[in-house]
Design a protein around this motif. Structure first.
Motif, PDB file in Angstrom:
ATOM      1  N   ARG A  79       0.793  -1.227   0.000  1.00 14.28           N
ATOM      2  CA  ARG A  79       0.000   0.000   0.000  1.00 14.28           C
ATOM      3  C   ARG A  79       0.831   1.285   0.000  1.00 14.28           C
ATOM      4  O   ARG A  79       0.538   2.210  -0.749  1.00 14.28           O
ATOM      5  CB  ARG A  79      -0.989  -0.007   1.173  1.00 14.28           C
ATOM      6  CG  ARG A  79      -1.896   1.194   1.208  1.00 14.28           C
ATOM      7  CD  ARG A  79      -2.768   1.281  -0.015  1.00 14.28           C
ATOM      8  NE  ARG A  79      -3.678   2.413   0.133  1.00 14.28           N
ATOM      9  CZ  ARG A  79      -4.173   3.105  -0.864  1.00 14.28           C
ATOM     10  NH1 ARG A  79      -3.887   2.774  -2.093  1.00 14.28           N
ATOM     11  NH2 ARG A  79      -4.975   4.107  -0.643  1.00 14.28           N
ATOM     12  N   PRO A  80       1.899   1.416   0.803  1.00 17.27           N
ATOM     13  CA  PRO A  80       2.678   2.652   0.746  1.00 17.27           C
ATOM     14  C   PRO A  80       3.431   2.841  -0.571  1.00 17.27           C
ATOM     15  O   PRO A  80       3.853   3.933  -0.890  1.00 17.27           O
ATOM     16  CB  PRO A  80       3.677   2.515   1.902  1.00 17.27           C
ATOM     17  CG  PRO A  80       3.099   1.493   2.794  1.00 17.27           C
ATOM     18  CD  PRO A  80       2.316   0.566   1.925  1.00 17.27           C
ATOM     19  N   ILE A  92      -8.497  -0.965   4.940  1.00 17.03           N
ATOM     20  CA  ILE A  92      -7.080  -0.590   4.844  1.00 17.03           C
ATOM     21  C   ILE A  92      -6.843   0.222   3.581  1.00 17.03           C
ATOM     22  O   ILE A  92      -6.161   1.249   3.602  1.00 17.03           O
ATOM     23  CB  ILE A  92      -6.180  -1.851   4.854  1.00 17.03           C
ATOM     24  CG1 ILE A  92      -6.195  -2.494   6.238  1.00 17.03           C
ATOM     25  CG2 ILE A  92      -4.756  -1.515   4.426  1.00 17.03           C
ATOM     26  CD1 ILE A  92      -5.570  -3.878   6.282  1.00 17.03           C
ATOM     27  N   SER A 120      -8.075   3.728   4.168  1.00 13.99           N
ATOM     28  CA  SER A 120      -7.585   4.527   5.295  1.00 13.99           C
ATOM     29  C   SER A 120      -6.069   4.677   5.319  1.00 13.99           C
ATOM     30  O   SER A 120      -5.524   5.238   6.263  1.00 13.99           O
ATOM     31  CB  SER A 120      -8.061   3.900   6.613  1.00 13.99           C
ATOM     32  OG  SER A 120      -7.552   2.597   6.749  1.00 13.99           O
ATOM     33  N   THR A 121      -5.392   4.183   4.300  1.00 14.07           N
ATOM     34  CA  THR A 121      -3.953   4.380   4.192  1.00 14.07           C
ATOM     35  C   THR A 121      -3.674   5.044   2.849  1.00 14.07           C
ATOM     36  O   THR A 121      -4.570   5.206   2.038  1.00 14.07           O
ATOM     37  CB  THR A 121      -3.192   3.040   4.284  1.00 14.07           C
ATOM     38  OG1 THR A 121      -3.665   2.163   3.258  1.00 14.07           O
ATOM     39  CG2 THR A 121      -3.393   2.390   5.637  1.00 14.07           C
ATOM     40  N   ASP A 122      -2.424   5.407   2.622  1.00 14.48           N
ATOM     41  CA  ASP A 122      -2.109   6.108   1.387  1.00 14.48           C
ATOM     42  C   ASP A 122      -0.837   5.564   0.762  1.00 14.48           C
ATOM     43  O   ASP A 122      -0.101   4.790   1.378  1.00 14.48           O
ATOM     44  CB  ASP A 122      -1.954   7.607   1.654  1.00 14.48           C
ATOM     45  CG  ASP A 122      -2.400   8.453   0.484  1.00 14.48           C
ATOM     46  OD1 ASP A 122      -2.447   7.925  -0.651  1.00 14.48           O
ATOM     47  OD2 ASP A 122      -2.702   9.621   0.683  1.00 14.48           O
ATOM     48  N   THR A 164       2.295   6.447   0.259  1.00 13.64           N
ATOM     49  CA  THR A 164       3.272   7.410   0.760  1.00 13.64           C
ATOM     50  C   THR A 164       4.447   7.609  -0.190  1.00 13.64           C
ATOM     51  O   THR A 164       4.792   8.745  -0.527  1.00 13.64           O
ATOM     52  CB  THR A 164       3.786   6.971   2.141  1.00 13.64           C
ATOM     53  OG1 THR A 164       2.671   6.917   3.031  1.00 13.64           O
ATOM     54  CG2 THR A 164       4.827   7.919   2.679  1.00 13.64           C
ATOM     55  N   ASP A 185       0.324   5.504   7.690  1.00 12.55           N
ATOM     56  CA  ASP A 185      -0.020   4.227   7.057  1.00 12.55           C
ATOM     57  C   ASP A 185      -0.104   3.096   8.077  1.00 12.55           C
ATOM     58  O   ASP A 185      -1.040   2.288   8.052  1.00 12.55           O
ATOM     59  CB  ASP A 185       1.012   3.867   5.983  1.00 12.55           C
ATOM     60  CG  ASP A 185       0.928   4.765   4.771  1.00 12.55           C
ATOM     61  OD1 ASP A 185      -0.141   5.354   4.531  1.00 12.55           O
ATOM     62  OD2 ASP A 185       1.935   4.868   4.053  1.00 12.55           O
ATOM     63  N   GLY A 231      -3.183   3.616  10.217  1.00  5.56           N
ATOM     64  CA  GLY A 231      -4.373   3.239   9.448  1.00  5.56           C
ATOM     65  C   GLY A 231      -4.511   1.736   9.301  1.00  5.56           C
ATOM     66  O   GLY A 231      -5.615   1.192   9.383  1.00  5.56           O
ATOM     67  N   PHE A 232      -3.406   1.049   9.095  1.00  7.84           N
ATOM     68  CA  PHE A 232      -3.417  -0.402   8.952  1.00  7.84           C
ATOM     69  C   PHE A 232      -3.913  -1.070  10.234  1.00  7.84           C
ATOM     70  O   PHE A 232      -4.854  -1.869  10.213  1.00  7.84           O
ATOM     71  CB  PHE A 232      -2.012  -0.886   8.584  1.00  7.84           C
ATOM     72  CG  PHE A 232      -1.882  -2.380   8.470  1.00  7.84           C
ATOM     73  CD1 PHE A 232      -2.406  -3.050   7.378  1.00  7.84           C
ATOM     74  CD2 PHE A 232      -1.244  -3.112   9.450  1.00  7.84           C
ATOM     75  CE1 PHE A 232      -2.289  -4.430   7.270  1.00  7.84           C
ATOM     76  CE2 PHE A 232      -1.111  -4.481   9.355  1.00  7.84           C
ATOM     77  CZ  PHE A 232      -1.640  -5.145   8.260  1.00  7.84           C
TER      78      PHE A 232
END
Length: 179
Positions: free
Chosen positions: A97-98, A128, A131-133, A135, A162, A165-166
């Motif tokens: 995800r990042p 997830i 709510s995460t990005d 980065t 991140d 959020g995880f």
């Protein structure tokens, strides 16, 4: 009745916005078409300026996945995360995800197909994802386009967000949907 009103409003929301914005500009005596063309030209110049950063990031993510480094990171983190109650199916998503929104979306799609969208894993993966990005993508593309060479604490703050959020996604989904 409320559902019907919502359905009608949602069908007309975008067309109304596309009508109201030029109308407001016209009423304020803005040369709407010229302003649009000028903005489009600036957008094209921005796209050309960020293209090298975007290509570099996509190549780096491709190399990261193709080299097996993603699997190594996942294998390294799985025992620790399993010890604290993180489902092992979500670990690849946490690592990807990042780095890449597209890669994370692909992993989430695979999880939804294998586990089901209404399963705890499916709901948690979706949470997830929301709510995460990405980065490192943000730092590479946007900071590069803006000419920021020293991101200072941005990496730390982004990864902290991140990670938070995880873990909060897992906690809240277990709280709301868990057994």
């Amino acid at each position: 009745m409320f559902a019907l009103i919502c359905e009608i409003l949602s069908a007309w929301a975008i067309p109304l916005v596309l009508l109201l914005i030029p109308l407001a500009g016209y009423l304020r005596r803005v040369r709407v078409y010229e302003a649009f063309v000028e903005g489009a030209a600036e957008g094209f110049q921005t796209a050309v300026r960020i293209m090298p950063f975007l290509v570099a990031m996509l190549v780096a993510v491709g190399v990261f996945r193709a080299s097996g480094a993603l699997e190594d990171c996942v294998a390294l983190l799985k025992p620790l995360l399993a010890f604290i109650g993180v489902p092992p199916e979500l670990v690849p998503l946490a690592v990807m995800r990042p780095l890449s929104g597209t890669g994370a979306l692909g992993l989430t799609t695979e999880l939804l197909a294998s586990e089901g969208p209404d399963s705890l894993i499916g709901r948690t993966a979706s949470t997830i994802l929301g709510s995460t990005d990405t980065t490192f993508y943000i730092l590479t593309v946007y900071f590069g386009a803006a000419g920021i060479r020293n991101p200072r604490y941005a990496v730390f703050v982004g990864l902290t967000g991140d990670i938070t959020g995880f873990f909060m996604s897992i906690y809240i989904c277990k709280l709301l949907f868990g057994p």
